[in-house]
Each structure stands twice: as structure tokens, then as C-alpha cells.
Design a protein around this motif. Structure first.
Motif, PDB file in Angstrom:
ATOM      1  N   GLN A 241      22.346   2.225 -15.807  1.00  0.00           N
ATOM      2  CA  GLN A 241      21.373   2.703 -16.792  1.00  0.00           C
ATOM      3  C   GLN A 241      20.897   1.552 -17.671  1.00  0.00           C
ATOM      4  OE1 GLN A 241      22.593   6.061 -19.181  1.00  0.00           O
ATOM      5  NE2 GLN A 241      23.569   7.074 -17.439  1.00  0.00           N
ATOM      6  N   LEU A 242      21.849   0.739 -18.141  1.00  0.00           N
ATOM      7  CA  LEU A 242      21.484  -0.402 -18.983  1.00  0.00           C
ATOM      8  C   LEU A 242      20.655  -1.420 -18.213  1.00  0.00           C
ATOM      9  CD1 LEU A 242      24.810  -0.937 -20.950  1.00  0.00           C
ATOM     10  CD2 LEU A 242      22.647  -0.065 -21.829  1.00  0.00           C
ATOM     11  N   SER A 243      21.025  -1.673 -16.978  1.00  0.00           N
ATOM     12  CA  SER A 243      20.279  -2.624 -16.162  1.00  0.00           C
ATOM     13  C   SER A 243      18.837  -2.171 -15.959  1.00  0.00           C
ATOM     14  CB  SER A 243      20.963  -2.807 -14.812  1.00  0.00           C
ATOM     15  OG  SER A 243      20.200  -3.613 -13.965  1.00  0.00           O
ATOM     16  N   ILE A 244      18.661  -0.922 -15.601  1.00  0.00           N
ATOM     17  CA  ILE A 244      17.315  -0.373 -15.396  1.00  0.00           C
ATOM     18  C   ILE A 244      16.535  -0.403 -16.707  1.00  0.00           C
ATOM     19  CG2 ILE A 244      16.043   1.763 -14.914  1.00  0.00           C
ATOM     20  CD1 ILE A 244      18.257   2.377 -12.817  1.00  0.00           C
ATOM     21  N   GLY A 245      17.190  -0.004 -17.787  1.00  0.00           N
ATOM     22  CA  GLY A 245      16.529   0.026 -19.091  1.00  0.00           C
ATOM     23  C   GLY A 245      16.081  -1.347 -19.547  1.00  0.00           C
TER      24      GLY A 245
END
Length: 167
Positions: free
Chosen positions: A78-82
Motif C-alpha cells: 500500500q505504501l509503495s503504491i501510494g
């Protein structure tokens, strides 16, 4: 300490006055004004883009590649995509703000030099030209709309900036 091109034997006060005059002259150059506006617009656009991108993840409708909801992925993904999305949006917004800032400032400086006046009409004329140039690929109707919108915006900002300050 002496700067290149500065006469020798000046007192510190005279050196400061000469340096101030040099800086003021540089700031009157249309290229310098345009470049500074582009850089400042780029920075402001990057911050604005990052803020707007950070606000787009508060809904469960955001999906990753393949249609999987981001909220169902592990936290690291999630953090990577965000962060990737935030970087792409920030870069895009920064480029657009920088382009608009440089274009408007350069055109306004040219209009002011051509008209040899510093009044409210410069902001409106510059806004009209900038809006038309930015919307030119969408056709004449869009160019006319861009002209009107940017002219109104340029006039409003210029009028606001010229108001007497409460001190």
C-alpha cells in the motif's frame, strides 16, 4: 571581499550598494523573471500535487493493477503504491505549475516592456495570451475560453496585489 566586475577600493557600504544595484538590475531581466517564476511554480506545484495525492487514498475505491483494492494489500505494498502515485502526481503538477508560471511571467514582462507601462492591463493582456497559448491545441473555442479565464484571473490577482497594505 571583492566580487568579479566590481571596482576595487570601495568601502563596504559602497560594495553593498553596488551589489544591491546589480541584483535589482538582474531582477528586471525578463529571462530571470521567467526562470524564477518557473522554478517557484515548480516547487509550489510539487507541494500542491503531493498534498492532493495524499488526500486521494481516503476512499475504498482506489485499486491497484489488476483491480485489487489497495486497502486489501499488505501495508508495505500500500505504501509503495501510494508513494509512487504521489511522486507521479507531484511531478506532473509541478511541471504544469512551472510551465504556467514561467510562461505568464515572461509574457507579462514582454507586455510591460512593449507597452512601457506598469498597470492592471498588463496582467489581463498577459493572462489572455497565456490562457490562449495553453489551450491552443484544443481549438479556437478553448483558446478563447482560456484567454478569458486567465485574463480575469490575472486581472484579479494584479488588482489584489496592488491594494494598499494595512500596516
Amino acid at each position: 571581499m571583492s566580487f568579479p566586475g566590481m571596482p576595487q577600493g570601495l568601502t563596504p557600504e559602497e560594495q553593498q550598494a553596488a551589489m544591491t544595484k546589480t541584483m535589482e538590475n538582474a531582477m528586471q531581466n525578463c529571462f530571470v523573471k521567467s526562470a524564477l517564476s518557473g522554478v517557484m511554480g515548480f516547487g509550489m506545484g510539487g507541494l500542491f500535487g503531493m498534498f492532493m495525492a495524499s488526500m486521494s487514498y481516503d476512499t475504498p475505491f482506489h485499486t491497484a493493477a489488476g483491480g485489487t483494492p489497495v486497502s486489501s494489500l499488505p501495508l508495505r505494498q500500500q505504501l509503495s503504491i501510494g508513494f509512487k502515485d504521489m511522486g507521479a502526481r507531484s511531478w506532473s503538477t509541478a511541471r504544469n505549475f512551472g510551465k504556467v508560471g514561467a510562461l505568464f511571467a515572461g509574457i507579462e514582462c514582454g507586455v510591460e516592456g512593449f507597452r512601457a507601462k506598469n498597470d492592471l492591463a498588463n496582467g489581463a493582456i498577459s493572462g489572455c495570451i497565456t490562457g490562449a497559448v495553453l489551450a491552443r491545441n484544443a481549438g479556437p473555442q478553448a483558446a478563447a475560453g482560456g484567454c478569458a479565464a486567465f485574463a480575469a484571473f490575472g486581472l484579479a490577482i494584479d488588482a489584489w496585489m496592488r491594494q494598499p497594505k494595512d500596516e
